[in-house]
Motif scaffolding. Structure first.
Motif, short mmCIF file in Angstrom:
data_model
loop_
_atom_site.label_atom_id
_atom_site.label_comp_id
_atom_site.label_asym_id
_atom_site.label_seq_id
_atom_site.Cartn_x
_atom_site.Cartn_y
_atom_site.Cartn_z
N LYS A 166 0.86 -1.17 0.00
CA LYS A 166 0.00 0.00 0.00
C LYS A 166 0.90 1.23 0.00
N ASP A 167 0.92 1.94 -1.12
CA ASP A 167 1.85 3.06 -1.32
C ASP A 167 3.28 2.54 -1.15
N VAL A 168 4.02 3.08 -0.17
CA VAL A 168 5.40 2.62 0.02
C VAL A 168 5.49 1.59 1.14
N ILE A 191 6.07 -2.66 7.01
CA ILE A 191 7.46 -2.33 6.67
C ILE A 191 7.44 -1.23 5.61
N ASP A 192 8.23 -0.20 5.83
CA ASP A 192 8.42 0.86 4.84
C ASP A 192 9.42 0.36 3.80
N GLN A 197 11.95 0.67 7.77
CA GLN A 197 11.43 0.84 9.13
C GLN A 197 10.24 -0.10 9.32
N THR A 198 10.22 -0.81 10.45
CA THR A 198 9.17 -1.79 10.67
C THR A 198 8.50 -1.58 12.02
N GLU A 199 7.24 -1.94 12.08
CA GLU A 199 6.49 -2.02 13.32
C GLU A 199 5.66 -3.29 13.27
N LEU A 200 5.73 -4.09 14.31
CA LEU A 200 4.95 -5.33 14.31
C LEU A 200 4.60 -5.74 15.73
#
Length: 533
Positions: A166-168, A191-192, A197-200
């Motif tokens: 989704k987008d970047v 993930i970007d 950069q990640t968030e999980l």
């Protein structure tokens, strides 16, 4: 005219046959070969593609893709892969979607060494990036198989992965399908694609088996050790994937019913702990376990961070561990005591992986122990004329010490039984890494000093007892012959504490009593902390 027409027809048929052959056989073969070469650039081993179904008006299907490690063993196998291409058919197709029906990954260890394949670094060129724009990636059924050197297999299956662009950003979900008692997994994250950069978030319940932990220990070059037990985790993780040292996490990890093994012998059982995770700190609280039939408790704090060494500290205490079991696992072949229990306390701290950076202090007590498996102690008793009495099968020992790296420095140490008493002078050292010993001891048969110590005033004790005591210098490698390891030296002085120890040993028939132990424990208490009664 008819002849010319027939020639044209034949030529057209030949061209059509060549074109069909080109499209149905040659093109798929070329495409398959090019795909294998592209995949091989990201893999240290061989890659084979089987059963390529090239569809010019729809998805491309791969029947099977197999990755081999450097030992030519099957490592990854992907079955029934569907590939969606844009600008197809053309000379510049763009890969946009991959769906894998089943993915199987195999890890193995042999003799404590991991056989993980080596993946060399690979940077995509601008042209390759134009050919790849994956917007959706999915695995319907994945499994991870771990095999140890005894061909014991652990299988973690029913995994499903969904990744959508989704987008970047890439949003992903990894879960374990179906109901499996004490085993569940759910990972949600983002993930970007530009910054990585990640968030999980991670929720996990899993019964860890020995092959899985053997693989992990092998990765960290820790052979002969394995473990198994229940793991539950609830974590939130964030940070840049390209800079793992900056990744931070927060949450809890619970360990329950764990067992630690060395060469299939159980070192610890019923190990439990709760781990509080905050950023890059890990606080193991309320660690409890049964080790060598004794109760062990402790704490451990670990802190990591960018551009600095891992820092750790903690404390551990044990009550009445079996000296027999301890020596059977840690003492090596033929180094098993026949009896005894061990009680100890140890506080420690350090940083990094180097043993030289470990420091600590503690005390240890042996009750009714067979210390004959210690060659230097056996030689000491022979030096004072007790080789025929076999006094070492039923001895008490007590020691307070400090540690710096592999070197143990003795603050105070005694050995006593009904035949003899041994006092180790403060400052003696033992190097656990090199097996070097350097210590002075004062020893004597109890019968020879009994009347002197009991009846003569302390002020006159030196003149009357000096001929009965023996001062020995133990210096050298632990396994050196007694004649090389032990030398007699003159007695220059006798401390009041030494005389007090001999009195206690005589009055208590060679037993180190609870009262004597309190003196040892008080050495490590802060000055303002009262002694326990």
């Amino acid at each position: 005219m008819k002849r010319v027409f027939r020639i044209y027809v034949i030529v057209i048929l030949v061209v059509v046959l060549v074109l069909i052959t080109f499209l149905l056989w040659l093109v798929p073969a070329v495409v398959s070969r090019q795909a294998e070469k592209a995949l091989s650039k990201t893999w240290g081993g061989q890659v084979n593609i089987e059963d390529l179904e090239l569809n010019y008006f729809g998805p491309v299907y791969l029947g099977k893709v197999i990755y081999y490690d450097k030992n030519d063993r099957k490592f990854i196998q992907a079955d029934k892969a569907k590939i969606i291409l844009e600008n197809w058919p053309s000379l510049r197709p763009v890969l946009t979607e991959i769906e894998i029906g089943k993915l199987s990954t195999r890890f193995s260890t042999s003799n404590g060494i991991s056989t993980l394949p080596v993946i060399p670094s690979y940077a995509q060129s601008n042209s390759s990036q134009k050919k790849i724009d994956i917007r959706k990636f999915s695995i319907n059924n994945a499994e991870i198989i771990v095999t140890d050197s005894r061909n014991t297999t652990s299988r973690y299956d029913n995994l499903q992965l969904q990744v959508t662009k989704k987008d970047v950003f890439y949003d992903f979900t990894l879960n374990r399908a179906g109901f499996i008692p004490h085993d569940s997994l759910l990972v949600n994250g983002r993930i970007d694609s530009k910054t990585l950069q990640t968030e999980l978030s991670l929720q996990l319940q899993h019964t860890v088996q020995q092959p899985e932990m053997a693989l992990m220990f092998a990765v960290f070059n820790i052979p002969e050790i394995s473990a198994e037990g229940k793991l539950a985790a609830n974590l939130k993780i964030r940070g840049p994937l390209k800079q793992p040292a900056e990744i931070k996490s927060e949450g809890t990890i619970n360990l329950d019913e764990w067992a630690i093994l060395k060469n299939d012998a159980i070192i610890a059982s019923n190990l439990t702990s709760k781990v509080n995770v905050k950023d890059q700190s890990f606080d193991f609280e309320n660690i409890t376990a049964t080790i060598f039939d004794g109760n062990v408790a402790g704490t451990l704090q670990i802190e990591t961070g960018k551009n600095r060494l891992t820092v750790f500290s903690g404390q551990v205490s044990a009550q009445k561990m079996s000296f027999t079991e301890l020596t059977s696992v840690l003492g090596g072949p033929g180094k098993k005591a026949t009896k005894g229990t061990v009680t100890f306390d140890y506080n420690f701290s350090g940083n990094g992986k180097d043993l030289q950076n470990l420091t600590g202090e503690g005390q240890i007590f042996l009750d009714d122990a067979d210390i004959s498996i210690m060659p230097s102690i056996t030689s000491t008793f022979k030096a004072i004329g007790l080789s025929k009495l076999d006094p070492l099968k039923n001895s008490d020992a007590a020691c307070t010490f400090t540690s710096a790296g592999p070197v143990i420095t003795i603050k105070k140490a005694h050995i006593a039984n009904r035949f003899a008493a041994v006092n180790v002078e403060p400052g003696g050292t033992i190097n656990l890494q090199t097996d070097q010993i350097d210590a002075h001891i004062i020893a004597a048969p109890i019968k020879q000093v009994d009347a002197i110590v009991k009846n003569i005033p302390l002020v006159n004790i030196f003149k009357n007892i000096k001929d009965k005591l023996i001062r020995l210098r133990i210096r050298g490698k632990r396994t050196d012959p007694p004649g090389k390891l032990i030398k007699k030296e003159p007695i220059k002085d006798i401390k009041d504490a030494t005389v007090g120890f001999f009195q206690d040993a005589i009055n208590n028939v060679g037993q180190i009593t609870g009262k004597m132990r309190k003196r040892y424990r008080s050495l490590n208490k802060p000055e303002n902390e009262p002694n326990s009664n």
